[in-house]
Design a protein around this motif. Structure first.
Motif, short mmCIF file in Angstrom:
data_model
loop_
_atom_site.label_atom_id
_atom_site.label_comp_id
_atom_site.label_asym_id
_atom_site.label_seq_id
_atom_site.Cartn_x
_atom_site.Cartn_y
_atom_site.Cartn_z
N GLY A 146 -7.76 8.96 12.00
CA GLY A 146 -7.24 9.44 13.28
C GLY A 146 -7.69 10.87 13.47
N THR A 147 -7.05 11.58 14.41
CA THR A 147 -7.39 12.99 14.60
C THR A 147 -7.09 13.78 13.34
N THR A 148 -5.90 13.65 12.84
CA THR A 148 -5.55 14.25 11.54
C THR A 148 -5.03 13.19 10.59
N ASP A 149 -4.42 12.14 11.14
CA ASP A 149 -3.89 11.07 10.30
C ASP A 149 -5.03 10.23 9.73
N PHE A 150 -4.81 9.64 8.57
CA PHE A 150 -5.77 8.71 7.99
C PHE A 150 -5.05 7.86 6.95
N ILE A 151 -5.75 6.81 6.56
CA ILE A 151 -5.27 5.96 5.47
C ILE A 151 -6.49 5.46 4.72
N ARG A 152 -6.42 5.46 3.35
CA ARG A 152 -7.59 5.10 2.54
C ARG A 152 -7.11 4.51 1.21
N ILE A 153 -7.78 3.45 0.78
CA ILE A 153 -7.55 2.88 -0.54
C ILE A 153 -8.90 2.80 -1.23
N GLU A 154 -8.97 3.29 -2.47
CA GLU A 154 -10.26 3.31 -3.14
C GLU A 154 -10.09 3.16 -4.65
N LEU A 155 -11.21 2.77 -5.26
CA LEU A 155 -11.32 2.75 -6.72
C LEU A 155 -11.86 4.11 -7.13
N ARG A 156 -10.98 4.93 -7.74
CA ARG A 156 -11.36 6.29 -8.06
C ARG A 156 -12.14 6.38 -9.37
N ALA A 157 -11.79 5.53 -10.31
CA ALA A 157 -12.46 5.51 -11.60
C ALA A 157 -12.36 4.09 -12.13
N ALA A 158 -12.92 3.86 -13.29
CA ALA A 158 -12.98 2.49 -13.81
C ALA A 158 -11.59 1.88 -13.97
N SER A 159 -10.55 2.72 -14.10
CA SER A 159 -9.21 2.17 -14.30
C SER A 159 -8.18 2.78 -13.37
N ILE A 186 -6.75 3.23 -9.31
CA ILE A 186 -6.71 2.89 -7.90
C ILE A 186 -5.91 3.97 -7.19
N SER A 187 -6.39 4.43 -6.03
CA SER A 187 -5.65 5.45 -5.29
C SER A 187 -5.39 4.98 -3.86
N PHE A 188 -4.25 5.39 -3.34
CA PHE A 188 -3.82 5.10 -1.97
C PHE A 188 -3.45 6.45 -1.36
N SER A 189 -4.21 6.89 -0.37
CA SER A 189 -3.96 8.19 0.24
C SER A 189 -3.81 8.03 1.74
#
Length: 1316
Positions: free
Chosen positions: A832-845, A847-850
């Motif tokens: 969004g303009t400032t809002d966002f949502i993201r899920i990713e594999l940060r490293a081999a083990s 998971i992050s939800f930001s």
């Protein structure tokens, strides 16, 4: 929520109401005028002033007059700056600066507003008293647009935080425009009666709007009704607003059309509240203070029929007699409009009947109440009479907390406390001069409901009296053994002596007003001015109570409860869980239950997870590779069709105990659906000719009429026999259309799933004389779940899929499965303009939800103890709601983060949702499937078909789910899942866990032959069809025999493996029920035997046997006992030569057979249950019981399929020393035969003589059999040592007793004994 000011006020707004556009006109011009700058100096006031040039009148934006802005004398939390706008204005935005060219600014503040300069109201946003972010220097202008415009004359700024290097400093501006509306004051007697131009008013659409302000919790705001039972009513009940509407119902009467909805809370706060009711036919929007509820009225009518009039402020005289004791409204209203008519304007112009008013006024009187707002560290000190023998205290309070201190006062020789304890008021009096005499009384219950409640305590002479809410029935009176002597000082809301630390146990959070001490109303304005008393951390002339359960953030029927600071949800009985009852506790399909390892049964299904659809119950059949979902209807099989309507048709309605939406969720996600339908008839025609009008039809989904029958398809008006051309009469296309007097039937499967299920069948030819018909409609059966296996493969780091922007709302959840061999990558992102949502594999083990909802980024991460890039499926579940954010991995690793105390409740996202990667992000390589957002499955496969770098589907499910294939089953990859190949196991079922067994009657045997090499080519063709391995004769140096059995009969042969030589393996039960294993591999004069002498295994209980040989070592495990090891003698051969046949239950074999087996164990044969039989990769019993498997197996006698209850008894393993089955001579050398070795030769000679006799008898029997077989031989006969009668009997033993009348009885009794 806050943006740069860009507000345009157009002459007319177009309201879109259910496709109806309605103009609502307001004042013209842009609502962005500067409201504060044009005001005179005197319009600005403040709590204090630092000096002459620091006055409040200098606090104008960008002005440098005086000292360049306002600064108070003290820099603390008790300061305020107030602006008098001169009249009510609509304020839409605010802007602030620090004091010019200084180190003074305000970094955080709150906003209060009022019409009268009293009874202040805090600005609320997202259910919280909002804290605005201010300045970080003295010159920059920070400007915000309010989420909701406010109407007020007075605006007050409350600094909360300020410059660390200076003081509080402030310059400001307010933006908005003028506001004017007709105001009418209601005194509880006057009612506005708006008469219609005609006697009746029939409307298909209505728009009603008004604003109201009151201190009363009950009262009718508007009411209209008609003689037909229609009505509309808007009423305050316990400070909540209830809309009731009834459009009528033509089937059940008006009571079925009643619809009621409640909104808001604490509406008796003496502040303005706006209401808009928009109706178009049965659709209603009910809006209170910007919160809209959408509903659809009950009943079947679309019009609202009202007679004569609609009233505002109470009930008309004509309705009072039938409407009970409903109170009229007391307070003020403004801006009343009804379908375009400005009612308040008509009242001012005297165009409306207001004769019931005693004194009609067009202004709103000021409230006389002076509320005090307490937080957890507040107190209010007030004076009273000292050394008086009478104590009298009364007050009104409202709170959500169950406990807190209301009042404390010290007596001359004791103390008095009034407390709220668990929702009731308790009074505690302690007198020190009377040996600390203690008096405790209590009254009331549930007083922490947010409503105003009054408390009155009187203590005089020798008694004390407590009354709640003025109700005499609540009065509690008790005697006290001493005289009261007042101390003269009273503390309300808290009492913190000699400490700066508040005590939560003694503090009160809430509001108080109407405080009386010694029968006198306390002058709280004098307290505010510092003339009397004292206070700390209280807000005077304001009640900032918030109902955190309105609107209710508890979803799916969860029950909301609250304290002053937070709310909580009780999800019991809803089928949902989580902080807001957002997440379903059930799975989305039978397919998902299967992959959790569940077995067939009835389950709750929730296809849309957190979506609005309610869970439903269905039957899951998991006995096959594909999982079947079955939904039954209420139509009994072979239902007679008798009743007919006037047109001669019979209508049969089917009910599936679920909504059409729930049914559609099953069929739409299934790969295949079917429903059996059958019509049995006698002189009752079914479909007529393909071109004629059908006599009978059925109605499916979407109420569509269909004239094809089971076994046929859409557009083909034929039955199954018409398609296959085998109808009774070739001139017709249905058996029933032949119109014959004999019973006929047309039956088949309906398989076009977009038409299913059958909801109604109309039968049209049963009214003729002699016509009869019976109808059967089976359950709806669907298999597969396309949503669960909907997957996409990302083959390039730059590849991604895009979908419409994610609508976060107040609760948002995302779930999916992934597998990858990469160590990082973005699964999905939405900006969004400032809002966002993201899920990713940060490293081999990891998971992050930001995400960011306007108050700073938040990141949750979960670490797995094992790498996630193992090319196995892993599940990610993320949820964010107004209470918390949750990230969960594989259902067990979890992080929970509470929501901040202030923040937006709704995600504001504008970009597309990207799955896989976005520009500048590290792309994801691997597979994603079953991606669901807020309960809706995203179709990854369809989008992948048209997206470069992404492929639909994903292979490699066995790497994650292969462990579910048990007992040696092999996992087989499929495009949309996997299956378990159980062909090389003794088990069956989707996971190779279902026992395959059979009950052996007397004489029953199963024979499995190993084929010679010459017979292999033919059987290889069979193998290619059945996918069953067919072994040939072989020489074995190792083998494994596993089986389970239960029996109450002994002796018997359980398993016998023969060869073309004299080698064999036999497992037998001896006469005493003990187990014996016999190995004969050559090289020994007698077989090597292992005897288990210490336990009777013919006890009717299931037992499990595992015999494994490798060269000379034999390992034996029985049930759950430890493994015992034995060793073949050195003289024994180690090769099992030319394995020929496996016998189960009995032996019928040509050639030389161990005479001990035949004489002692082979007659009458095994009677009982065998299951799980497997010899190496051969499952002979399974091959015999599964007709679809082509294998060299034959069965003689009666073999009844049964799982035999084959699970062995659960017995804790025993130590070898105490194990009665453990042989101390484990591994000892032979002979351990039934004829135990002895030292004298007499026993040995006896054995030899017995063997010779047995051989002679056996020879005689063979000669007799040969003669009989020769006499009755026929073509295809073969010579064995079977008895006479084998040709016509079911089994060999039955040949001997086929004419015995007791034989059938014996079998029947055996069956009864076993199955009981």
């Amino acid at each position: 929520a806050f943006k740069q000011l860009k507000v345009l006020w157009t002459p007319c707004l177009l309201l879109q109401i259910f496709s109806l556009t309605v103009p609502v006109c307001v004042s013209t011009g842009k609502c962005e005028e500067s409201l504060a700058t044009p005001l005179p100096y005197s319009s600005f006031t403040s709590s204090s002033v630092y000096g002459g040039g620091y006055g409040a009148g200098y606090a104008k934006l960008n002005r440098r007059g005086g000292a360049g802005g306002w600064s108070p004398m003290d820099t603390d939390h008790n300061q305020w700056l107030q602006v008098d706008l001169g009249s009510r204005k609509q304020v839409v935005a605010i802007a602030t600066q620090g004091r010019y060219s200084s180190s003074d600014w305000t970094s955080q503040y709150r906003l209060l507003y009022s019409d009268t300069g009293k009874n202040w109201r805090p600005y609320l946003q997202d259910g919280n008293i909002w804290t605005f972010a201010g300045n970080s220097n003295s010159e920059t202008v920070v400007q915000y647009e309010l989420q909701h415009a406010i109407l007020a004359r007075y605006v007050r700024f409350i600094p909360l935080d300020w410059s660390r290097d200076g003081r509080i400093g402030l310059r400001l501006e307010l933006y908005g425009c003028s506001y004017w509306a007709d105001v009418i004051s209601f005194d509880g007697h006057g009612v506005i009666s708006y008469r219609f131009r005609s006697k009746k008013m029939k409307t298909v659409k209505d728009i009603i709007s008004l604003k109201f302000r009151t201190t009363a919790g009950n009262g009718v705001l508007l009411h209209g009704e008609g003689q037909q039972g229609d009505y509309i009513s808007l009423e305050l009940r316990r400070a909540r607003l209830q809309l009731s509407i009834n459009l009528g119902s033509n089937q059940y009467g008006s009571i079925q059309g009643h619809t009621s909805v409640t909104s808001g809370s604490l509406l008796d706060d003496d502040h303005w509240h706006s209401v808009v009711i928009e109706r178009f036919r049965r659709n209603v929007n009910f809006t209170l203070d910007h919160h809209t509820q959408q509903l659809r009225t009950n009943g079947e009518f679309d019009h609202l029929d009202l007679d004569y009039e609609i009233s505002f402020g109470g009930l008309p005289v004509s309705a009072k007699s039938s409407s009970g004791n409903r109170e009229n409204f007391v307070g003020c209203m403004e801006g009343i409009t009804y379908n375009g008519d400005n009612i308040t304007n008509l009242v001012r112009r005297k165009k409306v009947d207001v004769s019931s008013f005693r004194n009609l006024t067009f202004s709103c009187a000021e409230s006389q109440s002076f509320p005090v707002f307490f937080n957890s560290s507040s107190f209010l000190q007030l004076p009273g009479q000292s050394d008086s023998d009478t104590l009298s205290v009364s007050l009104s309070f409202r709170t959500w907390n169950p406990s807190g201190l209301l009042m404390f006062t010290a007596l001359s020789d004791g103390v008095v406390e009034i407390r709220l304890t668990d929702g009731k008021v308790t009074v505690h009096i302690n007198a020190t001069q009377w040996n600390n005499a203690r008096i405790d009384i209590s009254s009331g219950s549930g007083l922490n409901d947010g409503q105003w409640h009054t408390v009155h305590l009187i203590a005089l002479e020798y008694y004390v009296m407590l009354t709640i809410d003025g109700d005499e029935a609540s009065t509690v009176r008790t005697a006290i053994p001493f005289l009261i002597r007042t101390g003269g000082t009273y503390y309300f809301g808290g009492y913190f002596q000699r400490t700066n630390t508040p005590s939560p146990q003694r503090s009160f959070q809430g509001c108080m007003q109407m405080i009386h001490i010694d029968y006198q109303l306390a002058d709280l304005r004098a307290v505010e001015q510092g003339l009397i008393g004292a206070f700390e951390n209280v807000s005077l002339d304001m009640c900032a109570i918030i109902d955190r359960c309105v609107p209710n953030h508890c979803e799916h029927g969860g029950h909301c409860s609250q304290t002053w600071d937070e709310f909580s949800c009780n999800c019991n009985g809803t089928g949902y869980m989580g902080a807001t009852c957002h997440t379903s506790v059930y799975q989305q399909s039978c397919e998902e239950y299967k992959h959790q390892g569940k077995s067939s049964g009835n389950y709750w299904i929730d296809p849309d997870g957190s979506g609005p659809m309610a869970p439903f119950r269905a039957t899951c059949d998991m006995t096959e590779d594909k999982v079947w979902t079955t939904v039954k209807n209420n139509l009994s099989p072979q239902t007679s069709v008798t009743s007919s309507d006037q047109e001669g048709k019979a209508v049969l309605q089917l009910n599936y105990n679920m909504t059409a939406e729930q049914m559609f969720s099953i069929t739409s996600s299934a790969e295949y659906c079917e429903q059996h339908i059958a019509y049995a008839c006698r002189m009752s025609r079914l479909l007529n000719t393909p071109d004629g009008v059908p006599f009978t039809w059925w109605v499916g989904r979407a109420n569509e009429k269909h004239s094809y029958w089971g076994g046929s398809g859409p557009g083909i008006q034929k039955c199954s026999c018409g398609i296959e051309r085998n109808c009774t009469n070739p001139k017709h296309y249905c058996n029933c259309d032949a119109d014959q007097r004999q019973w006929r039937e047309d039956a088949g499967m309906l398989v076009y799933k977009d038409h299913l299920p059958v909801s109604q069948v109309v039968v049209g030819d049963t009214s003729r004389a002699g016509s009869e018909a019976k109808l059967t409609v089976g359950p709806l059966r669907c298999r597969g779940d396309r949503n669960y296996w909907n997957a996409a493969s990302f083959t390039s780091p730059a590849s991604y899929l895009h979908f419409p922007s994610f609508k976060g709302e107040t609760s948002a959840d995302i779930s999916f499965y992934f597998k990858t061999s990469s160590t990082y990558g973005v699964f999905l992102e939405n900006l969004g303009t400032t809002d966002f949502i993201r899920i990713e594999l940060r490293a081999a083990s990891v998971i992050s939800f930001s995400f960011d909802v306007g108050n700073g980024g938040v990141e949750l991460s979960v670490r797995s103890p094992t790498p996630l890039n193992d090319d196995h499926w892993h599940r990610v579940e993320a949820e964010r709601n107004v209470k918390e954010a949750v990230l969960q991995l594989d259902g067990q690793y979890r992080e929970v983060r509470p929501a901040p105390p202030q923040g937006h409740t709704r995600l504001e996202l504008y970009s597309q949702l990207y799955v896989g990667a976005t520009g500048g992000q590290r792309g994801f390589l691997g597979c994603i499937r079953a991606l669901k957002m807020n309960g809706v499955t995203l179709d990854l496969e369809e989008r992948a078909k048209v997206t470069p770098g992404v492929k639909p589907g994903c292979q490699g499910h066995c790497s994650s789910y292969g462990m579910h294939c048990r007992n040696g089953g092999k996992c087989v990859e499929q495009y949309n899942g996997y299956s378990c190949d159980c062909s090389l196991t003794a088990y069956d079922g989707p996971f190779c866990t279902d026992d395959v067994g059979g009950y052996f009657e007397t004489g029953t045997l199963v024979r499995y032959d190993f084929l010679p090499e010459a017979g292999l080519p033919v059987m290889r063709e069979v193998k290619s069809l059945s996918e069953v391995s067919v072994p040939s004769e072989a020489n074995l140096t190792q083998e494994e025999l596993v089986f389970s059995f239960s029996t109450s009969n002994a002796p018997s042969i359980l398993v016998y493996v023969s060869s073309k030589t004299q080698d064999y393996l036999a497992v037998v039960l001896r006469h005493n029920g003990t187990l014996q294993i016999r190995y004969s591999l050559g090289g020994l004069k007698e077989p090597y035997t292992i005897d288990i002498d210490h336990r009777n295994m013919a006890n009717g209980q299931p037992h499990h046997v595992n015999i494994t040989r490798n060269q000379r070592e034999i390992r034996l495990q029985l049930d759950h006992y430890p493994v015992a090891t034995y060793t073949l003698p050195v003289a024994s051969d180690t090769q099992f030569n030319l394995v020929k046949t496996i016998f189960l239950g009995k032996v019928f074999e040509t050639g030389q057979i161990d005479p001990i087996l035949i004489e002692r164990y082979n007659t009458p044969g095994f009677v009982g249950c065998l299951s799980r039989v497997q010899f190496n990769s051969i499952a002979p019993l399974k091959a015999a019981l599964r007709s679809g498997l082509a294998a060299p197996v034959t069965t003689h006698g009666i073999l009844v399929p049964s799982n035999c209850g084959a699970s062995p008894l659960t017995i804790s393993p025993m130590a070898s020393a105490s194990d009665p089955w453990h042989m101390d001579s484990a591994g000892a050398i032979f002979p351990l035969s039934e004829e135990k070795a002895s030292g004298d030769g007499v026993d040995r000679n006896s054995a030899i003589i017995g063997g010779i006799i047995a051989v002679v008898i056996f020879t005689i029997l063979c000669i007799l059999v040969f003669v009989i077989r020769h006499m009755f031989r026929h073509k295809g006969s073969y010579h064995t040592n079977e008895a006479k009668g084998a040709e016509s009997a079911d089994c060999a033993d039955a040949a001997i007793i086929v004419n015995d009348p007791a034989f059938t009885e014996t079998i029947d009794e055996s069956k009864k004994e076993w199955f009981i």
